[in-house]
Enzyme design. Sequence first.
Site, mmCIF file in Angstrom:
data_model
loop_
_atom_site.group_PDB
_atom_site.id
_atom_site.type_symbol
_atom_site.label_atom_id
_atom_site.label_comp_id
_atom_site.label_asym_id
_atom_site.label_seq_id
_atom_site.Cartn_x
_atom_site.Cartn_y
_atom_site.Cartn_z
ATOM 1 N N GLY A 1 0.836 -1.210 0.000
ATOM 2 C CA GLY A 1 0.000 0.000 0.000
ATOM 3 C C GLY A 1 0.863 1.249 0.000
ATOM 4 O O GLY A 1 2.003 1.244 -0.489
ATOM 5 N N VAL B 1 2.458 3.043 2.359
ATOM 6 C CA VAL B 1 3.752 3.042 3.066
ATOM 7 C C VAL B 1 4.701 1.989 2.472
ATOM 8 O O VAL B 1 5.887 2.267 2.255
ATOM 9 C CB VAL B 1 3.556 2.796 4.582
ATOM 10 C CG1 VAL B 1 4.897 2.716 5.294
ATOM 11 C CG2 VAL B 1 2.708 3.902 5.189
ATOM 12 N N GLY B 2 4.176 0.797 2.201
ATOM 13 C CA GLY B 2 5.025 -0.282 1.670
ATOM 14 C C GLY B 2 5.661 0.118 0.348
ATOM 15 O O GLY B 2 6.863 -0.087 0.130
ATOM 16 N N ASP C 1 1.621 -8.591 -0.923
ATOM 17 C CA ASP C 1 0.321 -8.065 -0.490
ATOM 18 C C ASP C 1 -0.704 -9.183 -0.604
ATOM 19 O O ASP C 1 -0.465 -10.216 -1.239
ATOM 20 C CB ASP C 1 -0.093 -6.850 -1.333
ATOM 21 C CG ASP C 1 -1.057 -5.926 -0.590
ATOM 22 O OD1 ASP C 1 -0.624 -4.869 -0.099
ATOM 23 O OD2 ASP C 1 -2.258 -6.271 -0.496
ATOM 24 N N ARG D 1 -4.244 5.763 16.691
ATOM 25 C CA ARG D 1 -3.572 4.569 16.175
ATOM 26 C C ARG D 1 -4.017 3.329 16.947
ATOM 27 O O ARG D 1 -4.122 2.240 16.395
ATOM 28 C CB ARG D 1 -2.053 4.730 16.294
ATOM 29 C CG ARG D 1 -1.464 5.885 15.480
ATOM 30 C CD ARG D 1 0.023 6.004 15.764
ATOM 31 N NE ARG D 1 0.696 7.056 15.034
ATOM 32 C CZ ARG D 1 0.777 8.326 15.468
ATOM 33 N NH1 ARG D 1 0.219 8.673 16.608
ATOM 34 N NH2 ARG D 1 1.439 9.221 14.760
ATOM 35 N N SER E 1 3.357 -1.326 11.067
ATOM 36 C CA SER E 1 1.896 -1.305 11.259
ATOM 37 C C SER E 1 1.544 -0.792 12.658
ATOM 38 O O SER E 1 2.231 -1.089 13.633
ATOM 39 C CB SER E 1 1.326 -2.722 11.076
ATOM 40 O OG SER E 1 1.787 -3.282 9.874
ATOM 41 N N HIS F 1 5.017 5.815 20.105
ATOM 42 C CA HIS F 1 4.590 6.372 18.812
ATOM 43 C C HIS F 1 3.072 6.554 18.877
ATOM 44 O O HIS F 1 2.306 5.808 18.274
ATOM 45 C CB HIS F 1 4.999 5.426 17.679
ATOM 46 C CG HIS F 1 4.633 5.948 16.324
ATOM 47 N ND1 HIS F 1 5.116 7.134 15.821
ATOM 48 C CD2 HIS F 1 3.796 5.464 15.368
ATOM 49 C CE1 HIS F 1 4.611 7.342 14.619
ATOM 50 N NE2 HIS F 1 3.798 6.345 14.330
HETATM 51 N N1 NAD Z 1 5.007 3.285 12.394
HETATM 52 C C1 NAD Z 1 4.803 4.361 11.651
HETATM 53 O O1 NAD Z 1 5.476 5.376 11.812
HETATM 54 C C2 NAD Z 1 3.746 4.347 10.569
HETATM 55 C C3 NAD Z 1 3.726 5.342 9.591
HETATM 56 C C4 NAD Z 1 2.738 5.299 8.603
HETATM 57 C C5 NAD Z 1 1.800 4.268 8.593
HETATM 58 N N2 NAD Z 1 1.852 3.324 9.565
HETATM 59 C C6 NAD Z 1 0.925 2.192 9.568
HETATM 60 O O2 NAD Z 1 1.272 1.341 8.474
HETATM 61 C C7 NAD Z 1 0.128 0.595 8.071
HETATM 62 C C8 NAD Z 1 -0.055 0.684 6.565
HETATM 63 O O3 NAD Z 1 -0.416 1.991 6.185
HETATM 64 P P1 NAD Z 1 -0.690 2.331 4.637
HETATM 65 O O4 NAD Z 1 -0.989 3.767 4.563
HETATM 66 O O5 NAD Z 1 0.386 1.750 3.789
HETATM 67 O O6 NAD Z 1 -2.038 1.494 4.391
HETATM 68 P P2 NAD Z 1 -2.577 0.945 2.978
HETATM 69 O O7 NAD Z 1 -3.996 0.571 3.189
HETATM 70 O O8 NAD Z 1 -2.228 1.887 1.893
HETATM 71 O O9 NAD Z 1 -1.708 -0.378 2.753
HETATM 72 C C9 NAD Z 1 -1.807 -1.503 3.558
HETATM 73 C C10 NAD Z 1 -1.664 -2.719 2.687
HETATM 74 O O10 NAD Z 1 -1.626 -3.886 3.517
HETATM 75 C C11 NAD Z 1 -2.222 -4.921 2.741
HETATM 76 N N3 NAD Z 1 -2.564 -6.047 3.610
HETATM 77 C C12 NAD Z 1 -3.604 -6.174 4.458
HETATM 78 N N4 NAD Z 1 -3.570 -7.388 5.050
HETATM 79 C C13 NAD Z 1 -2.485 -8.029 4.548
HETATM 80 C C14 NAD Z 1 -1.916 -9.310 4.774
HETATM 81 N N5 NAD Z 1 -2.447 -10.172 5.631
HETATM 82 N N6 NAD Z 1 -0.807 -9.637 4.084
HETATM 83 C C15 NAD Z 1 -0.244 -8.767 3.220
HETATM 84 N N7 NAD Z 1 -0.738 -7.553 2.965
HETATM 85 C C16 NAD Z 1 -1.849 -7.185 3.618
HETATM 86 C C17 NAD Z 1 -3.423 -4.248 2.099
HETATM 87 O O11 NAD Z 1 -3.947 -5.002 1.015
HETATM 88 C C18 NAD Z 1 -2.835 -2.912 1.702
HETATM 89 O O12 NAD Z 1 -2.372 -2.920 0.373
HETATM 90 C C19 NAD Z 1 -1.046 1.163 8.895
HETATM 91 O O13 NAD Z 1 -1.294 0.345 10.013
HETATM 92 C C20 NAD Z 1 -0.535 2.522 9.349
HETATM 93 O O14 NAD Z 1 -1.166 2.977 10.509
HETATM 94 C C21 NAD Z 1 2.794 3.351 10.551
HETATM 95 O O1 LMR Z 2 -0.471 8.765 12.007
HETATM 96 C C1 LMR Z 2 -0.645 7.608 11.658
HETATM 97 O O2 LMR Z 2 -1.660 6.963 11.947
HETATM 98 C C2 LMR Z 2 0.374 6.927 10.799
HETATM 99 C C3 LMR Z 2 1.758 6.984 11.337
HETATM 100 O O3 LMR Z 2 1.854 6.414 12.604
HETATM 101 C C4 LMR Z 2 2.340 8.366 11.297
HETATM 102 O O4 LMR Z 2 2.824 8.833 12.321
HETATM 103 O O5 LMR Z 2 2.348 8.960 10.204
#
Ligand code: NAD
Ligand code: LMR
Length: 308
Positions: free
Chosen positions: A9, A11-12, A32, A88, A119, A175
């Site tokens: 998605g 972030v990935g 994915d 979160r 995540s 976080h």
């Molecule tokens: N730690 C941090 O600083 C930080 C920063 C940004 C986002 N995040 C977190 O990262 C996560 C992803 O955010 P995003 O914006 O990329 O979301 P997104 O919806 O764009 O992407 C998530 C992807 O995960 C896939 N997915 C779901 N279940 C799955 C599984 N079992 N196996 C493989 N893939 C699977 C989905 O199909 C989707 O493509 C969220 O939980 C978000 O809160 C954390």
């Molecule tokens: O804010 C969020 O939910 C996503 C991530 O943890 C961030 O800090 O950008």
Amino acid sequence: MKVTVVGAGAVGASCAEYIAMKNFCSEVVLVDIKEGFAEGKAMDLMQTASLNGFDTKITGTTGDYSKTAGSHVAVITSGIPRKPGMTREELIGINAGIVKEVTENLVKNSPEVIIIVVSNPMDTMAYLVHKTSGLPKHKIIGMGGALDSARFKYRLAEALESPISDVDGMVIAAHSDTGMLPLLSKATRNGVPVTEFLSDEQQKYVIEETKVGGATLTKLLGTSAWYAPGAAVSVMVQAIACDQKKMIPCSLMLEGEYGQNDICLGVPAIIGANGVEKIVNVTLTADEQLKFAEAANAVREVNGDLKF
Ligand SMILES: NC(=O)c1ccc[n+]([C@@H]2O[C@H](COP(=O)([O-])OP(=O)(O)OC[C@H]3O[C@@H](n4cnc5c(N)ncnc54)[C@H](O)[C@@H]3O)[C@@H](O)[C@H]2O)c1
Ligand SMILES: O=C(O)C[C@H](O)C(=O)O
């Protein structure tokens, strides 16, 4: 160096893009669950290779973990992001199951892997990976502090009206919107404490805006951020791949450090080829110690909702 990124998605894909652009890895595998999605993202990114001048090979798979075998590093970004108005922590119900299953698949295929957990709620997801993966603790690293520190520097530079390259600073603890601890006492502009330049009001503004950095972007974007998160992950992967021994705040399992046990929280650490090479103990003020302990209590409460 082979890197797997689970979740193709926002972030990935951003992680894969920044890692490839920096050209330090031979291979990035995107995984994915959505049919064809990772394959499509990988192909699109590969078609930037001749334009952006990288040789990293990016491939994608819909859930075939045999393609991830032998990964040195795996980044878990799979799961749902928050929407405006959410915390979160509210994501735990769906994301815990996803992170647990993904971790099992990763470790089965790459028993020596170092896992970077992205995540949310990240500190709790990192804790879950510790409890379910069987990996040694130096191989599980939560990504939060690298991103939060970048946002802290952005806000410091804004308040100082300085270039970002002039400022340095670090965010530790949780976080989360309330549990982040920007270490203003240690932030500097070219070695001079920023507290010498900023009024009390400016200092308060920088701290508050840093803490809600993710929420501010979520409100603007309708979903959470991805560019800075992807860049932060790429810095951590590069520190491992190139054995840089960089000091980066990461969410790590604490065993007595900072007065905490059996919890993952953001602390500065030396990151190199082995993953976490050392947790760095910095001296906190009495107020910072109190805030760190409060953040730990809140994360511990969320951890209590996990079912292993
Ligand atoms: N730690 C941090 O600083 C930080 C920063 C940004 C986002 N995040 C977190 O990262 C996560 C992803 O955010 P995003 O914006 O990329 O979301 P997104 O919806 O764009 O992407 C998530 C992807 O995960 C896939 N997915 C779901 N279940 C799955 C599984 N079992 N196996 C493989 N893939 C699977 C989905 O199909 C989707 O493509 C969220 O939980 C978000 O809160 C954390
Ligand atoms: O804010 C969020 O939910 C996503 C991530 O943890 C961030 O800090 O950008």
